[in-house]
Design a protein around this motif. Structure first.
Motif, PDB file in Angstrom:
ATOM      1  N   ARG A 103       0.834  -1.031  -0.101  1.00 55.93           N
ATOM      2  CA  ARG A 103      -0.022   0.043   0.013  1.00 55.93           C
ATOM      3  C   ARG A 103       0.696   1.202  -0.050  1.00 55.93           C
ATOM      4  O   ARG A 103       1.851   1.299   0.713  1.00 55.93           O
ATOM      5  N   LYS A 104       0.532   2.191  -0.700  1.00 54.62           N
ATOM      6  CA  LYS A 104       1.058   3.502  -0.558  1.00 54.62           C
ATOM      7  C   LYS A 104       0.390   4.532  -0.079  1.00 54.62           C
ATOM      8  O   LYS A 104      -0.892   4.672   0.039  1.00 54.62           O
ATOM      9  N   VAL A 105       0.947   5.433   0.671  1.00 53.21           N
ATOM     10  CA  VAL A 105       0.544   6.474   1.578  1.00 53.21           C
ATOM     11  C   VAL A 105       1.206   7.702   1.145  1.00 53.21           C
ATOM     12  O   VAL A 105       2.163   8.014   0.549  1.00 53.21           O
ATOM     13  N   ILE A 106      -0.152   8.643   0.828  1.00 51.63           N
ATOM     14  CA  ILE A 106       0.369  10.014  -0.011  1.00 51.63           C
ATOM     15  C   ILE A 106       0.476  11.051   1.362  1.00 51.63           C
ATOM     16  O   ILE A 106      -0.788  10.951   2.170  1.00 51.63           O
ATOM     17  N   ARG A 107       1.473  11.915   1.267  1.00 51.96           N
ATOM     18  CA  ARG A 107       1.456  12.899   2.367  1.00 51.96           C
ATOM     19  C   ARG A 107       1.800  14.289   1.569  1.00 51.96           C
ATOM     20  O   ARG A 107       2.317  14.249   0.496  1.00 51.96           O
ATOM     21  N   ILE A 108       1.234  15.370   2.022  1.00 51.18           N
ATOM     22  CA  ILE A 108       1.543  16.641   1.371  1.00 51.18           C
ATOM     23  C   ILE A 108       2.870  17.118   1.966  1.00 51.18           C
ATOM     24  O   ILE A 108       3.314  16.783   3.238  1.00 51.18           O
ATOM     25  N   THR A 109       3.640  17.822   1.129  1.00 53.06           N
ATOM     26  CA  THR A 109       5.112  18.199   1.382  1.00 53.06           C
ATOM     27  C   THR A 109       4.694  19.637   1.912  1.00 53.06           C
ATOM     28  O   THR A 109       3.762  20.256   1.725  1.00 53.06           O
ATOM     29  N   PRO A 110       6.116  20.168   2.490  1.00 47.71           N
ATOM     30  CA  PRO A 110       6.035  21.840   3.004  1.00 47.71           C
ATOM     31  C   PRO A 110       5.716  22.594   1.668  1.00 47.71           C
ATOM     32  O   PRO A 110       4.762  23.757   1.508  1.00 47.71           O
ATOM     33  N   GLU A 111       6.249  22.280   0.479  1.00 52.56           N
ATOM     34  CA  GLU A 111       5.913  23.062  -0.649  1.00 52.56           C
ATOM     35  C   GLU A 111       4.469  22.914  -1.056  1.00 52.56           C
ATOM     36  O   GLU A 111       3.805  23.946  -1.431  1.00 52.56           O
ATOM     37  N   GLY A 112       3.773  21.726  -0.930  1.00 53.01           N
ATOM     38  CA  GLY A 112       2.416  21.617  -1.355  1.00 53.01           C
ATOM     39  C   GLY A 112       1.681  22.417  -0.237  1.00 53.01           C
ATOM     40  O   GLY A 112       0.508  22.925  -0.569  1.00 53.01           O
ATOM     41  N   GLN A 113       1.945  22.387   1.016  1.00 57.46           N
ATOM     42  CA  GLN A 113       1.321  23.113   1.918  1.00 57.46           C
ATOM     43  C   GLN A 113       1.326  24.608   1.630  1.00 57.46           C
ATOM     44  O   GLN A 113       0.468  25.305   1.533  1.00 57.46           O
ATOM     45  N   ARG A 114       2.543  25.157   1.161  1.00 53.09           N
ATOM     46  CA  ARG A 114       2.683  26.621   0.989  1.00 53.09           C
ATOM     47  C   ARG A 114       1.901  26.750  -0.172  1.00 53.09           C
ATOM     48  O   ARG A 114       1.210  27.904  -0.280  1.00 53.09           O
ATOM     49  N   LEU A 115       1.981  26.017  -1.342  1.00 50.92           N
ATOM     50  CA  LEU A 115       1.077  26.303  -2.497  1.00 50.92           C
ATOM     51  C   LEU A 115      -0.511  26.359  -2.098  1.00 50.92           C
ATOM     52  O   LEU A 115      -1.327  26.999  -2.788  1.00 50.92           O
ATOM     53  N   PHE A 116      -0.951  25.273  -1.318  1.00 53.98           N
ATOM     54  CA  PHE A 116      -2.339  25.060  -1.093  1.00 53.98           C
ATOM     55  C   PHE A 116      -2.787  26.557  -0.050  1.00 53.98           C
ATOM     56  O   PHE A 116      -3.765  27.041  -0.430  1.00 53.98           O
ATOM     57  N   ARG A 117      -1.945  27.001   0.775  1.00 53.93           N
ATOM     58  CA  ARG A 117      -2.223  28.295   1.549  1.00 53.93           C
ATOM     59  C   ARG A 117      -2.316  29.456   0.373  1.00 53.93           C
ATOM     60  O   ARG A 117      -3.151  30.218   0.408  1.00 53.93           O
ATOM     61  N   LYS A 118      -1.412  29.327  -0.641  1.00 52.94           N
ATOM     62  CA  LYS A 118      -1.575  30.312  -1.321  1.00 52.94           C
ATOM     63  C   LYS A 118      -2.923  30.204  -2.350  1.00 52.94           C
ATOM     64  O   LYS A 118      -3.413  31.410  -2.820  1.00 52.94           O
ATOM     65  N   ALA A 119      -3.353  29.121  -2.633  1.00 55.02           N
ATOM     66  CA  ALA A 119      -4.724  28.940  -3.400  1.00 55.02           C
ATOM     67  C   ALA A 119      -5.809  29.206  -2.548  1.00 55.02           C
ATOM     68  O   ALA A 119      -6.899  29.431  -3.206  1.00 55.02           O
ATOM     69  N   LEU A 120      -5.801  29.028  -1.220  1.00 54.89           N
ATOM     70  CA  LEU A 120      -6.913  29.280  -0.691  1.00 54.89           C
ATOM     71  C   LEU A 120      -7.852  30.239  -0.640  1.00 54.89           C
ATOM     72  O   LEU A 120      -9.061  30.364  -1.041  1.00 54.89           O
ATOM     73  N   PRO A 121      -7.235  31.841  -0.901  1.00 54.25           N
ATOM     74  CA  PRO A 121      -7.809  32.893  -1.248  1.00 54.25           C
ATOM     75  C   PRO A 121      -8.559  32.786  -2.692  1.00 54.25           C
ATOM     76  O   PRO A 121      -9.517  33.251  -2.937  1.00 54.25           O
ATOM     77  N   LEU A 122      -7.747  32.214  -3.491  1.00 57.09           N
ATOM     78  CA  LEU A 122      -8.328  32.173  -4.991  1.00 57.09           C
ATOM     79  C   LEU A 122      -9.595  31.220  -4.899  1.00 57.09           C
ATOM     80  O   LEU A 122     -10.530  31.511  -5.805  1.00 57.09           O
ATOM     81  N   TRP A 123      -9.340  30.193  -4.247  1.00 59.73           N
ATOM     82  CA  TRP A 123     -10.767  29.121  -3.978  1.00 59.73           C
ATOM     83  C   TRP A 123     -11.938  29.889  -3.584  1.00 59.73           C
ATOM     84  O   TRP A 123     -12.998  30.013  -4.027  1.00 59.73           O
ATOM     85  N   GLN A 124     -11.453  30.750  -2.409  1.00 63.35           N
ATOM     86  CA  GLN A 124     -12.450  31.679  -1.868  1.00 63.35           C
ATOM     87  C   GLN A 124     -13.152  32.568  -2.959  1.00 63.35           C
ATOM     88  O   GLN A 124     -14.317  33.013  -2.891  1.00 63.35           O
ATOM     89  N   GLN A 125     -12.535  33.105  -3.655  1.00 62.86           N
ATOM     90  CA  GLN A 125     -12.842  34.062  -4.584  1.00 62.86           C
ATOM     91  C   GLN A 125     -13.847  33.147  -5.756  1.00 62.86           C
ATOM     92  O   GLN A 125     -14.771  33.802  -6.179  1.00 62.86           O
ATOM     93  N   ALA A 126     -13.491  31.906  -6.201  1.00 65.98           N
ATOM     94  CA  ALA A 126     -14.179  31.244  -7.147  1.00 65.98           C
ATOM     95  C   ALA A 126     -15.703  30.910  -6.340  1.00 65.98           C
ATOM     96  O   ALA A 126     -16.485  31.072  -6.925  1.00 65.98           O
ATOM     97  N   GLN A 127     -15.443  30.406  -5.171  1.00 63.55           N
ATOM     98  CA  GLN A 127     -16.732  30.369  -4.248  1.00 63.55           C
ATOM     99  C   GLN A 127     -17.754  31.200  -4.198  1.00 63.55           C
ATOM    100  O   GLN A 127     -18.775  31.093  -4.579  1.00 63.55           O
ATOM    101  N   ALA A 128     -17.106  32.530  -3.962  1.00 63.10           N
ATOM    102  CA  ALA A 128     -18.001  33.893  -4.016  1.00 63.10           C
ATOM    103  C   ALA A 128     -18.397  34.096  -5.256  1.00 63.10           C
ATOM    104  O   ALA A 128     -19.712  34.600  -5.243  1.00 63.10           O
ATOM    105  N   GLU A 129     -17.971  33.719  -6.380  1.00 65.39           N
ATOM    106  CA  GLU A 129     -18.290  34.036  -7.648  1.00 65.39           C
ATOM    107  C   GLU A 129     -19.577  33.173  -7.836  1.00 65.39           C
ATOM    108  O   GLU A 129     -20.663  33.733  -8.550  1.00 65.39           O
ATOM    109  N   VAL A 130     -19.470  31.908  -7.788  1.00 60.96           N
ATOM    110  CA  VAL A 130     -20.364  30.838  -7.897  1.00 60.96           C
ATOM    111  C   VAL A 130     -21.693  31.488  -7.086  1.00 60.96           C
ATOM    112  O   VAL A 130     -22.993  31.482  -7.492  1.00 60.96           O
ATOM    113  N   THR A 131     -21.537  31.936  -5.776  1.00 58.09           N
ATOM    114  CA  THR A 131     -22.461  32.177  -5.039  1.00 58.09           C
ATOM    115  C   THR A 131     -23.122  33.509  -5.515  1.00 58.09           C
ATOM    116  O   THR A 131     -24.408  33.849  -5.489  1.00 58.09           O
ATOM    117  N   ARG A 132     -22.331  34.370  -5.913  1.00 59.64           N
ATOM    118  CA  ARG A 132     -22.905  35.810  -6.382  1.00 59.64           C
ATOM    119  C   ARG A 132     -23.860  35.372  -7.906  1.00 59.64           C
ATOM    120  O   ARG A 132     -24.773  35.868  -7.972  1.00 59.64           O
TER     121      ARG A 132
END
Length: 155
Positions: A103-132
């Protein structure tokens, strides 16, 4: 060529014309919503499936390929292909599970965490646009209907 009255194909076609097709509606809505999210997340260099993968790994720490595929409602082949791309970019790490070497286990790396944090506000913008675009009430209702439908449509 004469058509028989009550021909099943004619009845099905009439139903399609009168009621429309749920599948076609869902496909059109999905394409448009995913395009919107994709445009926002592309600014961080992520696709929607990659963002979702990083979100689950951030929340849970690690997953097997099969559990991640289940959470993402995708097949393991598609997920594995996406994971390879993410691993090449250094966003995730795949390792053998200590309790089961098959079995393989997948983990997020520090670089993945950094990019995810950077993408969160972009996701919020998309979410807000759908709602709008849909309205708060319709978005809430749509989400409830989808939460109801997804488990019932799984095979």
């Amino acid at each position: 060529m004469t058509k028989k009255r009550g021909d099943p194909a004619d009845l099905a076609f009439q139903q399609l014309c009168d009621l429309g097709c749920t599948g076609m509606r869902l496909q059109a809505a999905t394409r448009l919503v995913m395009q919107l999210y994709g445009e926002h997340l592309a600014k961080a260099g992520l696709s929607s499936p990659q963002f979702a993968t990083l979100a689950y790994l951030t929340r849970d720490g690690s997953h097997s390929v099969s559990s991640l595929a289940e959470l993402l409602h995708t097949d393991q082949t598609t997920l594995t292909r996406n994971l390879r791309l993410m691993e090449k970019r250094g966003l995730i790490a795949q390792m053998t599970a200590p309790e089961d070497r098959r079995r393989k286990v997948i983990r997020i790396t520090p670089e993945g965490q950094r990019l995810f944090r950077k993408a969160l506000p972009l996701w919020q913008q998309a979410q807000a646009e759908v709602t709008r675009r849909l309205g708060q009430t319709q978005t809430t209702q749509l989400n409830r209907q989808l939460d109801f439908a997804v488990p019932r449509l799984q095979t």
